[in-house]
Structure formats: structure tokens, C-alpha cells
Design an enzyme around this catalytic site. Sequence first.
Site, short mmCIF file in Angstrom:
data_model
loop_
_atom_site.label_atom_id
_atom_site.label_comp_id
_atom_site.label_asym_id
_atom_site.label_seq_id
_atom_site.Cartn_x
_atom_site.Cartn_y
_atom_site.Cartn_z
N HIS A 149 48.85 65.24 18.22
CA HIS A 149 48.19 64.48 17.15
C HIS A 149 48.92 63.18 16.85
O HIS A 149 48.32 62.19 16.49
CB HIS A 149 48.05 65.34 15.91
CG HIS A 149 47.06 66.42 16.10
ND1 HIS A 149 45.71 66.19 16.04
CD2 HIS A 149 47.21 67.72 16.43
CE1 HIS A 149 45.07 67.31 16.31
NE2 HIS A 149 45.95 68.26 16.54
N ARG A 206 30.33 49.83 42.87
CA ARG A 206 30.68 49.88 44.31
C ARG A 206 30.71 51.35 44.74
O ARG A 206 31.75 51.99 44.74
CB ARG A 206 32.03 49.22 44.55
CG ARG A 206 32.03 47.70 44.38
CD ARG A 206 33.40 47.12 44.75
NE ARG A 206 33.35 45.69 45.05
CZ ARG A 206 33.65 44.73 44.18
NH1 ARG A 206 34.00 45.03 42.94
NH2 ARG A 206 33.60 43.46 44.55
N ARG A 226 25.17 49.72 43.97
CA ARG A 226 25.08 49.14 45.29
C ARG A 226 25.22 50.28 46.30
O ARG A 226 26.16 51.07 46.22
CB ARG A 226 26.21 48.13 45.52
CG ARG A 226 26.20 47.71 46.98
CD ARG A 226 27.22 46.70 47.34
NE ARG A 226 28.58 47.16 47.28
CZ ARG A 226 29.61 46.31 47.36
NH1 ARG A 226 29.41 45.02 47.44
NH2 ARG A 226 30.84 46.76 47.34
N GLU A 247 24.78 37.70 50.25
CA GLU A 247 26.18 37.46 50.61
C GLU A 247 26.34 36.98 52.05
O GLU A 247 27.45 36.92 52.56
CB GLU A 247 27.05 38.69 50.33
CG GLU A 247 26.54 39.99 50.88
CD GLU A 247 27.37 41.20 50.46
OE1 GLU A 247 28.47 41.04 49.92
OE2 GLU A 247 26.89 42.33 50.68
N ASN A 249 32.10 36.72 47.21
CA ASN A 249 33.32 36.97 48.01
C ASN A 249 32.97 36.88 49.49
O ASN A 249 33.63 36.19 50.26
CB ASN A 249 33.89 38.37 47.70
CG ASN A 249 34.07 38.60 46.23
OD1 ASN A 249 34.18 37.66 45.46
ND2 ASN A 249 34.11 39.86 45.81
N ARG A 291 38.29 36.60 54.53
CA ARG A 291 38.80 36.74 53.16
C ARG A 291 40.05 37.61 53.09
O ARG A 291 40.73 37.68 52.08
CB ARG A 291 37.69 37.29 52.22
CG ARG A 291 37.25 38.70 52.52
CD ARG A 291 36.00 39.07 51.73
NE ARG A 291 36.26 39.95 50.60
CZ ARG A 291 35.34 40.69 50.00
NH1 ARG A 291 34.08 40.65 50.38
NH2 ARG A 291 35.65 41.46 48.99
#
Length: 552
Positions: A188, A293, A329, A427, A450, A461
Site C-alpha cells: 500500500h 505493429r 497493421r 511506404e 521510415n 535505414r
Amino acid sequence: MQKYNGKSVFGGIAIGKTLIFRKNENQVRRKHITNTEAEILRVDEAREKAKEELQELYEKAVIEVGEQNAMIFEVHQMMLDDQDYVDSVIHMIKTEEINAEFAVASAGDNFAEMFASMDDEYMKERAADVKDISNRLIKILQGNSDSGIQSEVPYILVADDLAPSETLQLDKSKVLAFVTRKGSTNSHTAILARMMNIPALIGVNYDESCDGKDAIVDGYEGALVIEPTIEILDSMKEKQQEDHYKKKLQLELKGKDNVTLDGKRIDIYANIGSVSDVAAVLQNDAGGIGLFRSEFLYLEKHTFPTEEEQFQTYKAVLENMAGKKVIIRTLDIGADKQVDYFGLEKEENPAMGYRAIRICLNQPDIFRTQLRAIYRASVYGTVAIMYPMIISVDEVKQIKEIVQSIKDELTSQGIPFHDVEQGVMIETPAAVMISDLLAEEVDFFSIGTNDLTQYTLAIDRQNPKLDPIYNAHHPAVLRMIRMVVENGHKGGCWVGICGELGADTTLIEEFINMGLDEVSVSPNLVLSVRDKVRNTNLSDPTFHSKKSREVY
Ligand code: PEP
Ligand code: MG
């Protein structure tokens, strides 16, 4: 300098002097008594007085930390009436003819030991509670009153352990942080510390000599640093400043709209990789989830996640988001995200290889399992699906056929589902160049800056050597974004950005000016983007006269 490590139960940075809290250990002596009835009466009166004190503490706690967290003081009141505990005290007084204080202390020790040895975490923590009520009774029996720490200056409170009542009696305006040797994440005291918004560490085996010294509590690293060096002090001050800024943003911006000074709106959503990220999404007041993702579900396993496992995950995210949009996605495996059990071959150019939608269309069983799970979960909230690495209209048509067959299958099996918005990630340069055609096929676009930057600039990248020229502000990338927004809108699609560029506050006014509908960013960046949006004025003439904008 000395550093003690522990476990953090609440983040944040505190800088100040330490103050070691030493309990007024009740010195309890065993005494022989003859009038046992009078002694039992003393216990009863002390219990009544303790309940009154706890009621006062309860009322104070309701105001300071809310009803839920104040409940511990109600539990303590009930424990004072616990028949086993009371019987044990009375039995000792009668049979051993001992004083009330000693009987209460012995019963307290016995019960605490019993709780501490239990297997259940919750019951283990009750050991501290039974000690707390016994100490309260002893104090009353001895005629002592509660005493908190008296200090004029703020301090870092260091203690062996803190009972909830001790925490509550402190003058909160003076406590910078809690550091204890004992305690647990769910005790607590830890809960109260979190409610009080103060960094707190447990399990810190400090030395008593640190009392009164300059110190830092790093609630992120779980460290107590005594007499820090100037360098450490400076870097911690910086971290503290960032924290203050974020806290200020949270207080000022939570619940506010993402609208510019001249009345233009943009949705700010958040990117996640798992169910556990949803807490940060809600804490930072994102309007929805713009990129889930889903490949992380596959990455953290040693074999394909089943439909049921995926369904449970999507359902949990949708339920936690309570109706706010969640864009899942579909599987984006391959390239930098490799999973052994997929048995993918080694490739010369994996970023341009067998990955994402290419795998899904080539191995439809994997794809169908995921789509079934998403459609089954659709009844628990507002879900949308988007497909990664699209390069052609034909791919979208194939996807739509599979989606239709999944819907037919679920219908024939009597499994309910809702309509689900369909989108594609933009993309690849190919997707940009045919975005007018893609817009005819789907409901929305989400620009993955990206990958779009990597493919447009032909810069890997993943290659750190190329970092200095990996420039997402390149006019080629910005022109593409503008083109996608225009084509998307013409074809009736809404358009967002879910790549890192969406959180770039130097570009947000450009994006709004282009007509972008949404950005999806890391949960902890939602409020700084909102802050920027709310301070932007697109009708300001200096914005439109910016020379640099002409290139895109
Ligand atoms: C992107 O490419 O911008 C994107 C959001 O996807 P990821 O970073 O997961 O490839
Ligand atoms: Mg990508």
C-alpha cells in the site's frame, strides 16, 4: 559518491537531502499482572480509540489519494475486530497473566510471521498491516500519540519500511521521494507513493551514514546516489527539467483538442507493439492507435501464434481503448524483423526481399489466421486494418478477395463481426505514384515515412554509416507526402503518417497545411505534438512566406 541500487515503484527524479525515518519502536516490557479482566478492558478501549484514529486517517486519505487507495484504513479497522487476533491477545493475557502491551506485541509478531510465510503475494503483504495495527494499539496503551517527521525543508525520506499510516501522516509538501529497504511493488505504501506522484524505490540496502547528505533518487534507473558528482547532478537536473515539462504538458493538455490557433484540426494517435503499451497510450491521451505493429506477436514466440491467441490480444487492446480507433497493421515480417520458425531464406537485399504483404499473399494460411482473429475481435471496439509494403493495385485486389472470403466464412459459421475500415501503408515510391489508383480501392492511407525515406533516397535505414544523409526532410519525401494527401483526398480516403516523421514538431505545421488528417507517434510524444499544434497559426503571414517551402 555512493550508489545504492533498488527497485523503482514510481519514476521521476528527486534531488535533495536525505532524512532517515526511524520508527518510534515501542519498547514493550513483559509484566506480570493479576487483574486480567482490567487488562482486557484496556485492550478493548485501545481498539476503540484505534478505530477512531483510523477513521480519521481514512477520511484524510479519501481526499488525498482517493477512495480506492484509502480502503487500507478500513481494512485496518476490520482487522482490529478480527476474532482470531483478538482471541489470541485475550488468551495470552488470561493464561500467561501478562500486560496488554506485551500480549498485543506478541500477537502482532505471531500473525505477521504467519502472513509472511504464506505463498500468496497479497497475504504476504498483510504482515505489514497486522504489524501496523499492533503498533498503533501499543502506542495507545502506552499513552503515546502518533508523531510524523517534522522538517522545515523538503527531504528524501529514507526508511527501513513505511506503514501506510506513517506515509499518510507525512507533510507531503516536504517529501521529495521515498526510499525503503523493505516493501513490495504492490504494498500500500508503494500505491500511495504512486498516487502522490513522488519517485519511490524499494529494496535499497542503504547505509545509516547517508543520513542528512545530498542525494539523488533516480526513479527511472532505480538508484539512490549519495553525494553525487557535479556531472551526475547536472545530468539529473536536466532529466528533471524534462520531467517537469512532461508533467506540465499532461496537466495542461490532457483532454484538450489538437487544434491550431486558426482552427485547423489533426488527429494524434499512438504507435504500439503490444497490449502493455496501451497504458501509455491512455496516459498520454492519444485519440486512438494509428499503428499496432502486429509482428511483435510473432517475434516474441517460438511458433506461429494461433488464431485464438491473436484474437485474445486484439480483443484486449480494443477493450482497453474503449471504442477509440485501433489500426492493426498485418504481419510485417522479414528484412530487419526475422523469425526463425518462418524459415525464410537468407537474401542479398532483405529490405527489398520476401517480406510483409508478399509473405502474406504467398502463404495465405498465415494471413487468413490473422485476418480471422482481427475480424472476430472487431465486435469489441473500433478496429481498422492496414497492409504494409504495398506496391500495386493488384495486391490490394487480392487482399480484398481474401478479406471477403474470411467474412463469408465467419458469416456461415455464425461468428459475429463488424465492418472494418481498410487501408494501405504508403511506404514505397510505387505506392506513392499510384496513390490515385489505390485511393479507389481503400478507405485510408497511412504513410510509413521510415521505409518511404529509405526506398526514395536509396538509403538503407539500418546502416549507421548513412545516418547523416538519411534525411526524411528531403524535398523528394515531402513532395511525395503532399502528393499522397492530394490523391488520397480526391479518392475519398483520409490520410495519416505513422512513421517517425509524424512526430517531427518542426514539420507539423507543414503537414496540417497539406491537409494531413492524422499522425501516429510514440505514446510519450503525443502531448508534445499536441502542444506544438495548439501553438501553430497557419494564417500567420511568416509561415506562408517561408522560402524553404517552395521546394515542395
Ligand atoms: C514505416 O516504415 O514508416 C513504418 C511505420 O513501419 P516500420 O517502421 O515498422 O517499418
Ligand atoms: Mg515500414
